[in-house]
Every structure is written in C-alpha cells, then in structure tokens.
Scaffold this motif. Sequence first.
Motif, mmCIF file in Angstrom:
data_model
loop_
_atom_site.group_PDB
_atom_site.id
_atom_site.type_symbol
_atom_site.label_atom_id
_atom_site.label_comp_id
_atom_site.label_asym_id
_atom_site.label_seq_id
_atom_site.Cartn_x
_atom_site.Cartn_y
_atom_site.Cartn_z
ATOM 1 N N LEU A 1 62.971 62.086 47.536
ATOM 2 C CA LEU A 1 62.544 62.386 48.894
ATOM 3 C C LEU A 1 61.519 63.516 48.900
ATOM 4 O O LEU A 1 61.423 64.305 47.968
ATOM 5 N N SER A 2 60.745 63.599 49.962
ATOM 6 C CA SER A 2 59.670 64.576 50.152
ATOM 7 C C SER A 2 58.489 64.330 49.226
ATOM 8 O O SER A 2 57.578 65.165 49.162
ATOM 9 N N ALA A 3 58.474 63.207 48.532
ATOM 10 C CA ALA A 3 57.350 62.887 47.642
ATOM 11 C C ALA A 3 56.427 61.842 48.248
ATOM 12 O O ALA A 3 55.313 61.653 47.762
ATOM 13 N N ALA A 4 56.869 61.171 49.318
ATOM 14 C CA ALA A 4 56.054 60.096 49.886
ATOM 15 C C ALA A 4 54.720 60.606 50.418
ATOM 16 O O ALA A 4 53.754 59.841 50.508
ATOM 17 N N ARG A 5 54.643 61.877 50.757
ATOM 18 C CA ARG A 5 53.379 62.458 51.210
ATOM 19 C C ARG A 5 52.312 62.418 50.112
ATOM 20 O O ARG A 5 51.128 62.678 50.378
ATOM 21 N N SER A 6 52.722 62.077 48.891
ATOM 22 C CA SER A 6 51.784 61.995 47.764
ATOM 23 C C SER A 6 51.253 60.584 47.528
ATOM 24 O O SER A 6 50.465 60.371 46.609
ATOM 25 N N LEU A 7 51.662 59.613 48.338
ATOM 26 C CA LEU A 7 51.305 58.214 48.074
ATOM 27 C C LEU A 7 49.808 58.020 47.900
ATOM 28 O O LEU A 7 49.360 57.342 46.966
ATOM 29 N N HIS A 8 49.025 58.579 48.807
ATOM 30 C CA HIS A 8 47.573 58.359 48.744
ATOM 31 C C HIS A 8 46.968 59.027 47.511
ATOM 32 O O HIS A 8 46.031 58.503 46.903
ATOM 33 N N ALA A 9 47.525 60.186 47.116
ATOM 34 C CA ALA A 9 47.025 60.869 45.916
ATOM 35 C C ALA A 9 47.375 60.066 44.666
ATOM 36 O O ALA A 9 46.562 59.942 43.740
ATOM 37 N N TRP A 10 48.593 59.515 44.625
ATOM 38 C CA TRP A 10 48.972 58.671 43.493
ATOM 39 C C TRP A 10 48.074 57.446 43.411
ATOM 40 O O TRP A 10 47.671 57.032 42.316
ATOM 41 N N ALA A 11 47.787 56.837 44.569
ATOM 42 C CA ALA A 11 46.928 55.653 44.583
ATOM 43 C C ALA A 11 45.535 55.985 44.049
ATOM 44 O O ALA A 11 44.943 55.207 43.288
ATOM 45 N N ARG A 12 45.019 57.153 44.419
ATOM 46 C CA ARG A 12 43.698 57.551 43.911
ATOM 47 C C ARG A 12 43.739 57.747 42.404
ATOM 48 O O ARG A 12 42.837 57.303 41.681
ATOM 49 N N GLU A 13 44.789 58.380 41.905
ATOM 50 C CA GLU A 13 44.920 58.571 40.457
ATOM 51 C C GLU A 13 45.092 57.242 39.724
ATOM 52 O O GLU A 13 44.742 57.131 38.540
ATOM 53 N N ALA A 14 45.604 56.239 40.429
ATOM 54 C CA ALA A 14 45.808 54.918 39.826
ATOM 55 C C ALA A 14 44.555 54.061 39.874
ATOM 56 O O ALA A 14 44.572 52.932 39.370
ATOM 57 N N GLY A 15 43.469 54.563 40.482
ATOM 58 C CA GLY A 15 42.209 53.824 40.456
ATOM 59 C C GLY A 15 41.665 53.390 41.798
ATOM 60 O O GLY A 15 40.557 52.841 41.869
ATOM 61 N N PHE A 16 42.420 53.609 42.869
ATOM 62 C CA PHE A 16 41.905 53.277 44.204
ATOM 63 C C PHE A 16 41.005 54.415 44.695
ATOM 64 O O PHE A 16 41.213 55.580 44.356
ATOM 65 N N GLU A 17 40.021 54.062 45.505
ATOM 66 C CA GLU A 17 39.077 55.054 46.007
ATOM 67 C C GLU A 17 39.571 55.605 47.344
ATOM 68 O O GLU A 17 40.002 54.858 48.221
ATOM 69 N N ARG A 18 39.487 56.924 47.501
ATOM 70 C CA ARG A 18 40.022 57.572 48.688
ATOM 71 C C ARG A 18 39.372 57.055 49.971
ATOM 72 O O ARG A 18 40.041 56.914 51.010
ATOM 73 N N GLU A 19 38.086 56.763 49.917
ATOM 74 C CA GLU A 19 37.395 56.296 51.129
ATOM 75 C C GLU A 19 37.771 54.866 51.511
ATOM 76 O O GLU A 19 37.411 54.390 52.588
ATOM 77 N N LYS A 20 38.494 54.189 50.635
ATOM 78 C CA LYS A 20 38.950 52.838 50.943
ATOM 79 C C LYS A 20 40.444 52.813 51.290
ATOM 80 O O LYS A 20 41.097 51.783 51.188
ATOM 81 N N MET A 21 40.967 53.962 51.709
ATOM 82 C CA MET A 21 42.379 54.049 52.100
ATOM 83 C C MET A 21 42.515 54.414 53.566
ATOM 84 O O MET A 21 41.713 55.182 54.112
ATOM 85 N N ASP A 22 43.542 53.866 54.195
ATOM 86 C CA ASP A 22 43.996 54.326 55.500
ATOM 87 C C ASP A 22 45.351 54.992 55.292
ATOM 88 O O ASP A 22 46.279 54.371 54.771
#
Length: 328
Positions: free
Chosen positions: A182-203
């Motif tokens: 718990l309290s780690a879900a706020r990191s989802l977008h950061a994890w996705a970026r580290e996994a190769g997704f681009e920040r500007e392509k996230m909502d």
Amino acid sequence: MATTAEVPASTSTYLQGHSEEVIASHSARTVSNSAAFLLPRLSPHFSLLDVGCGPGTITSGFCSYLPQGHVTGIDLGHDVVTQATSLHPSDRFPNLKFETGDILKGLKYDDETFDVVYFHQAILHLPDPIKGIKEARRVLKPGGLLAMRESDTLNWFPELPGLRKYNECLHGMIRSAGAPGLSAARSLHAWAREAGFEREKMDVGAGATVYSTPEERRWWGMIHVNRLRGDAVGGKMRDLGLLGAGGVEEMVTDFEQWIEHVDGWYAALQCEVVARKSRFLNVPETNEELENTTPNVLLYKLPKESIARTIDFDAQGTKGYPIGVGGK
C-alpha cells in the motif's frame, strides 16, 4: 471457448490467497466500478489481457464492450482460474478465456499480441513492478494501452485503533513478500516510464472506492472480520508476527464497532494510469547500438505515414545517425 492452461510454478506472490473470504470482495468488482476510466477508450475489435483476473467478474464485463475482439484473463492460481472459467461458460462468453500465467516469469504470448493490458489491484503485489510492466509492454501492440488501477491509501472514519492496526498489518503482509504494498500506487506512472512508456503519452488520474451506508458497512466490515478470523489473512499476519499483543480480536472488535457507527465511512484512493505504447520503433541512440541494428527491420517497422526517425546510409551502406524526432 473458455479454457484453462497451466504454466510452471509462480514466482509472484499474492499472500492473501483466494479463500472464500477474499473472493467475496473480489467478486464485487465490475467494469463499472473498477474500469470506468478505461471503457471510453475501448473499440469493439480490441483484444484485452486482464492480469490478475481473480474470479473474472471484471474480465467478463469487458466482453460486451469488445464484441468483435477477445478477452483473456490470467491469474497465478489454478483454482481461481478454474473457478472463473466455470462461472463464465463459453455459450454466454464466446470471446472470453482464462489461463494461468505469471507476468514476472514471462507470458507465453507473442510480442504485440494485445490492444490493451489491464491491471487491477495486482501490481502492488508484484515483487518487481517495473519488470511486470515491461512484460505487459512487450505483449502490447504499437499504439496499445496499458491501464492500471491500484489502491494507495485506505481511510476509515472513525479511525479506530484496530482499523489503523489492520492497515499496518495488511501493508506489512504484502511487503513481507518483497512487493511494494500500500501507498505505492502513486508510483504507477513513474514505474511505467521506467518500463519504457513515455510520460507525455500517459493520462494519470485517480478515483475512489467508498462505503458509507449501513448495508455497505456491514458487507465490507464483515468481509474483513471473516478474513481476520481465517487463515488466509489473519493466520498469515499471525505467522509473520505482525499482530502484536492485541492479536486479531482487537481488530475484529473495532471492525464491529465501525459497522454499527452511524457516521462510519471508508474510502480508498485508487490511482489510475493509462499509458499508450509508442507506434514507432525505439531507434538506437548510440553508435554501438546503431551498429547492431538491422536497417531493413528498422525501417520496415516504422509506419510510412508517420515516420518518427530515419536512418541515413551512404553509398557504401555505412550507417549514419538517427535524424528527427517524432511527436506522440
């Protein structure tokens, strides 16, 4: 056809298991209350993978939104996959199947298989969230969507000591397996970026799960009372040494008090992220990477109408540098 398929033993860890008490709460999850942020983005022909599908109540809900597509639910446990399959017969859900699968060990699906990969209350149980998201990205088609919804904070009113203790023990139990908890879900977008997704392509957004009526409090409170009195949750907390002097009964007493409290209220913050996989091939950035790139494969993968980068070759076929950078 709804079918099941087995894979080797899992390396992921879901310590709450799939007891009757745990499944009782999972079965209340639907696309309406757990995937509303994703539904407007779906097209009827999409293929969707639901990772950590549990009894399949969310998974099956996607079927009516994807009548020309197909839906696959995977989970670690053979028993819960068998249950999901039996609850959703193929004559009612012809475009649905359930299989066992472990995203950290690698999925059996080919690269670029799915239009959507969906996680709900699953990533917080993965010992290596970034590795799991990378595997999700691998099986996504170019332009495909990664959708994630995970609980970050669990809030109770009144905030009784036993309920605070329950949050701490639940977090400790998840963390004991090496998962972020718990309290780690706020990191989802950061994890996705580290996994190769681009920040500007996230909502990046959020929702909430709220229980406040007497009927909701009784249902939700008794689910946790039963979990605590069973081996699936209370027993594991005890085995891990998380309970302290008060034991399970301290928490059970405060849950029962919360159920009866006229102002009793529960809200969970749900972090929601939708990330789109780039339609363009990731072009090598260094000379060494460029030397190991097959030019024909590279250029073949770039859509003609929207090439983000090109590779120059001189008359002798020597590779040059990538030029130009595309947008979204």
